[in-house]
Design a protein around this motif. Structure first.
Motif, short mmCIF file in Angstrom:
data_model
loop_
_atom_site.label_atom_id
_atom_site.label_comp_id
_atom_site.label_asym_id
_atom_site.label_seq_id
_atom_site.Cartn_x
_atom_site.Cartn_y
_atom_site.Cartn_z
N ALA A 265 0.86 -1.19 0.00
CA ALA A 265 0.00 0.00 0.00
C ALA A 265 0.90 1.24 0.00
N LYS A 266 0.43 2.29 -0.62
CA LYS A 266 1.22 3.53 -0.66
C LYS A 266 0.32 4.73 -0.43
N PRO A 267 0.87 5.82 0.08
CA PRO A 267 0.07 7.03 0.29
C PRO A 267 -0.46 7.56 -1.05
N LEU A 268 -1.53 8.33 -0.95
CA LEU A 268 -2.06 9.01 -2.13
C LEU A 268 -2.74 10.30 -1.68
N ALA A 269 -3.51 10.91 -2.53
CA ALA A 269 -4.23 12.14 -2.17
C ALA A 269 -5.64 12.06 -2.75
N ILE A 270 -6.61 12.51 -1.98
CA ILE A 270 -8.01 12.43 -2.39
C ILE A 270 -8.70 13.75 -2.07
N GLY A 271 -9.60 14.16 -2.93
CA GLY A 271 -10.35 15.39 -2.70
C GLY A 271 -11.42 15.58 -3.74
N VAL A 272 -11.43 16.75 -4.37
CA VAL A 272 -12.48 17.15 -5.31
C VAL A 272 -11.85 17.86 -6.50
N ARG A 273 -12.65 18.08 -7.54
CA ARG A 273 -12.33 19.04 -8.58
C ARG A 273 -13.01 20.35 -8.20
N ILE A 274 -12.30 21.46 -8.29
CA ILE A 274 -12.90 22.76 -8.05
C ILE A 274 -12.87 23.55 -9.36
N GLU A 275 -14.05 24.01 -9.77
CA GLU A 275 -14.18 24.72 -11.04
C GLU A 275 -14.56 26.18 -10.80
N HIS A 276 -13.81 27.08 -11.45
CA HIS A 276 -14.06 28.52 -11.42
C HIS A 276 -14.32 29.00 -12.86
N PRO A 277 -14.93 30.17 -13.02
CA PRO A 277 -14.90 30.82 -14.33
C PRO A 277 -13.44 31.14 -14.70
N GLN A 278 -13.05 30.81 -15.94
CA GLN A 278 -11.67 31.07 -16.34
C GLN A 278 -11.35 32.56 -16.29
N ALA A 279 -12.33 33.41 -16.60
CA ALA A 279 -12.08 34.86 -16.57
C ALA A 279 -11.67 35.32 -15.18
N LEU A 280 -12.22 34.69 -14.16
CA LEU A 280 -11.86 35.06 -12.79
C LEU A 280 -10.40 34.69 -12.50
N ILE A 281 -9.97 33.52 -12.96
CA ILE A 281 -8.57 33.11 -12.76
C ILE A 281 -7.64 34.03 -13.54
N PRO A 345 -14.90 28.10 -21.14
CA PRO A 345 -15.11 29.21 -20.19
C PRO A 345 -14.77 28.89 -18.74
N HIS A 346 -14.42 27.63 -18.45
CA HIS A 346 -14.15 27.25 -17.07
C HIS A 346 -12.70 26.85 -16.87
N ALA A 347 -12.25 26.99 -15.63
CA ALA A 347 -10.95 26.46 -15.19
C ALA A 347 -11.23 25.47 -14.07
N ASN A 348 -10.55 24.33 -14.08
CA ASN A 348 -10.75 23.38 -12.99
C ASN A 348 -9.42 22.81 -12.53
N SER A 349 -9.40 22.40 -11.29
CA SER A 349 -8.20 21.79 -10.73
C SER A 349 -8.59 20.76 -9.68
N GLY A 350 -7.89 19.64 -9.67
CA GLY A 350 -8.00 18.76 -8.53
C GLY A 350 -7.51 19.51 -7.30
N LEU A 408 -26.79 25.20 -7.95
CA LEU A 408 -25.41 25.03 -8.41
C LEU A 408 -25.21 25.78 -9.71
N PRO A 409 -24.02 26.34 -9.92
CA PRO A 409 -23.75 26.96 -11.21
C PRO A 409 -23.64 25.90 -12.30
N GLN A 410 -23.82 26.31 -13.54
CA GLN A 410 -23.61 25.38 -14.65
C GLN A 410 -22.13 25.00 -14.67
N THR A 411 -21.86 23.71 -14.78
CA THR A 411 -20.48 23.25 -14.81
C THR A 411 -20.18 22.58 -16.15
N SER A 412 -18.91 22.27 -16.35
CA SER A 412 -18.48 21.59 -17.58
C SER A 412 -18.67 20.08 -17.50
N TYR A 413 -19.07 19.57 -16.34
CA TYR A 413 -19.23 18.13 -16.15
C TYR A 413 -20.52 17.67 -16.82
N LYS A 414 -20.40 16.96 -17.95
CA LYS A 414 -21.54 16.67 -18.82
C LYS A 414 -22.62 15.78 -18.20
#
Length: 516
Positions: A265-281, A345-350, A408-414
């Motif tokens: 077994a090895k360590p890893l990382a778990i969380g979410v995708r966070i999506e913003h408007p790309q214009a804001l970034i 139009p969106h930016a997302n990051s794990g 919820l805002p409209q997201t890119s997740y189809k």
């Protein structure tokens, strides 16, 4: 004579070769007519100050014609060469096969999924209908997970092997030469499938084989030495197997467990995708209301320690899309990708939290403990989403303030999202670390902490939950001679370039053993 200099120029002049020549002459302190031309070595954006600039490393040619460095490679015809079996056609598998051509081995690449053209239909079904083909999806198929996860080529793997060689192979097969100089090279999900197809075609032209829709069900090593593999199409003999199956081939881990072959077994990382408007970034990173024409959509990288536990952004996708990357029924897994122009139009990051073995019951004893932990979170996300790959989601500030989002805002997740309390999806120690880190990220980057941003869960496949041990020098499994655990699936890589390098290193290891 050749001289390399560093230049700082504005975005408005980044494509003006005459201006760069004049700036080079000024820095070198010589007449412009002595400079015959230049080659761009490195290009990066510096947005730390209010005035955003490009920083360049430029090689100027003085009193001599311009020459370009070429990666010379000898590709052999290997129709009758010694066979190397490669399980998996992701970056590691394809680059291992490519290296085999250089070394004179005949690679036989065995891929459970489909070629890139056929694979597109299954991806469309995932997005439209929420149906997952467990053998052909965003993770399985030609090119592996990398084909449809952006094509980001940024890496710190220089010590593992020749990064420029990997990039040059991509360029030879259709990628933009810009990837050779950009500090954060990127191909784009729209272009990468065609490049992967060309690499595969070249492997076949030179005598290698690529078998699609062929699933390896067993590794044949009755006396501790590889003799071949069993597939759902029959036995394929071979004395050397490069195992490049990726971090989502859970059946391979279970096969090792059944055979009592070493796993960790090895360590890893778990969380979410966070999506913003790309214009804001763009506004936050470039200190402007509207992004200048000669600057690409902005990216970010954020990290914070919460009680000695890392919380960090991962695989940031400017102008990107959140993709459904489940590989089996009744699980939600998300990832991100961008087209080459990064013009969505969106930016997302794990945005993920460090998970150590001590966090998981039996983590230091049971090699499958981290995989089981990962799987349980994915199944809980599916249940709370309500089916059809609908993902649980929550607005960013609402999450921190423990409020279920009214909308919820409209997201890119189809496949769509459903408003839930994300603390019902994620274990408490992950939720609390995110809760404390997100406001800090907002202080580090203006505009980040906003309810225009949405958390979409779960980002759980950041890396392999297990490591398949191998000898440090021979790269073979300590119990199985001729078996080469490779890249992300074995716990030895973390992206397209590092996986490709590890694949080539495994081919080199076989060459050392055979004396070829």
């Amino acid at each position: 004579m050749q001289r390399e200099v560093e230049l700082t120029i504005s975005p408005a002049t980044i494509h003006d070769r005459d201006y760069i020549m004049k700036q080079g002459a000024k820095v070198l302190g010589m007449p412009l007519d002595r400079i015959e031309g230049f080659v761009l070595r490195k290009r990066s954006i510096d947005a730390r100050a209010k005035r955003v600039v490009y920083r360049l490393k430029v090689l100027f040619f003085i009193d001599e014609p311009v020459t370009h460095q070429r990666h010379e490679r000898k590709i052999n015809n290997v129709h009758n060469g010694p066979v190397v079996l490669i399980v998996g056609a992701g970056p590691a598998g394809l680059f291992a096969a490519f290296r085999c051509l250089e070394l004179g081995f005949k690679p036989i690449v065995i891929e459970r999924g489909k070629d890139v053209r056929e694979r597109r239909r299954d991806l469309a079904s995932i997005n439209r209908e929420g149906k997952v083909n467990p053998e052909s999806n965003y993770c399985f198929g030609e090119g592996g997970a990398g084909t449809y996860s952006d094509g980001k080529l940024y890496t710190r793997s220089d010590k593992r092997g020749d990064v420029q060689k990997v990039l040059s192979v991509f360029v030879e097969h259709g990628a933009s030469p810009d990837i050779l100089v950009d500090a954060r090279p990127h191909i784009g999900t729209n272009k990468l499938p065609h490049i992967i197809q060309r690499i595969r075609e070249r492997i076949i032209e030179q005598g290698g084989e690529v078998l699609f829709n062929t699933k390896v069900t067993d590794i044949l090593a009755p006396s501790g030495k590889v003799e071949g593999v069993m597939t759902d199409q029959g036995v394929i003999p071979g004395a050397h197997v490069i195992l490049a199956t990726g971090h989502s081939a859970r059946d391979v881990y279970r096969l090792f467990a059944e055979k009592k072959w070493l796993l960790e077994a090895k360590p890893l990382a778990i969380g979410v995708r966070i999506e913003h408007p790309q214009a804001l970034i763009d506004q936050a990173q470039y200190h402007c209301m509207v992004r200048p024409e000669n600057l690409p959509p902005a990216y970010y990288s954020l990290v914070h320690q919460v009680d000695q536990r890392g919380v960090f952004s991962f695989c940031m996708c400017p102008g990107g899309v959140i993709a459904p990357c489940s590989t089996g029924p009744e699980e939600i897994v998300v990832n991100g990708w961008s087209p080459s122009k990064r013009n969505n139009p969106h930016a997302n990051s794990g945005t993920v939290v460090q998970v150590d073995l001590a966090d998981i019951p039996g983590g230091g004893i049971n090699p499958m403990a981290m995989l089981d932990f990962q799987s349980a979170i994915e199944q809980r996300a599916f249940s709370l989403g309500g089916g059809n790959l609908i993902a649980p989601a929550q607005r960013l500030v609402d999450f921190v303030e423990k409020k279920v989002s009214v909308d919820l805002p409209q997201t890119s997740y189809k496949p769509g999202t459903r408003s839930v309390e994300m603390r019902e999806v994620l274990p408490e120690f992950i939720s609390s670390a995110l809760e404390r880190a997100l406001p800090v990220f907002g202080k580090k980057m203006k505009g980040y902490y906003t309810n225009e941003a949405v958390l979409v869960g779960v980002e759980s496949r950041t890396s392999s939950p297990l490591r398949i041990p191998r000898d440090r020098h021979s790269l073979q499994h300590p119990q199985v001679s001729g078996l080469y655990p490779c890249a992300e699936g074995a716990g030895y890589a973390g992206g397209i370039v590092s996986a490709a390098i590890d694949g080539m290193n495994c081919a080199d290891a076989i060459s050392r053993v055979t004396g070829s």
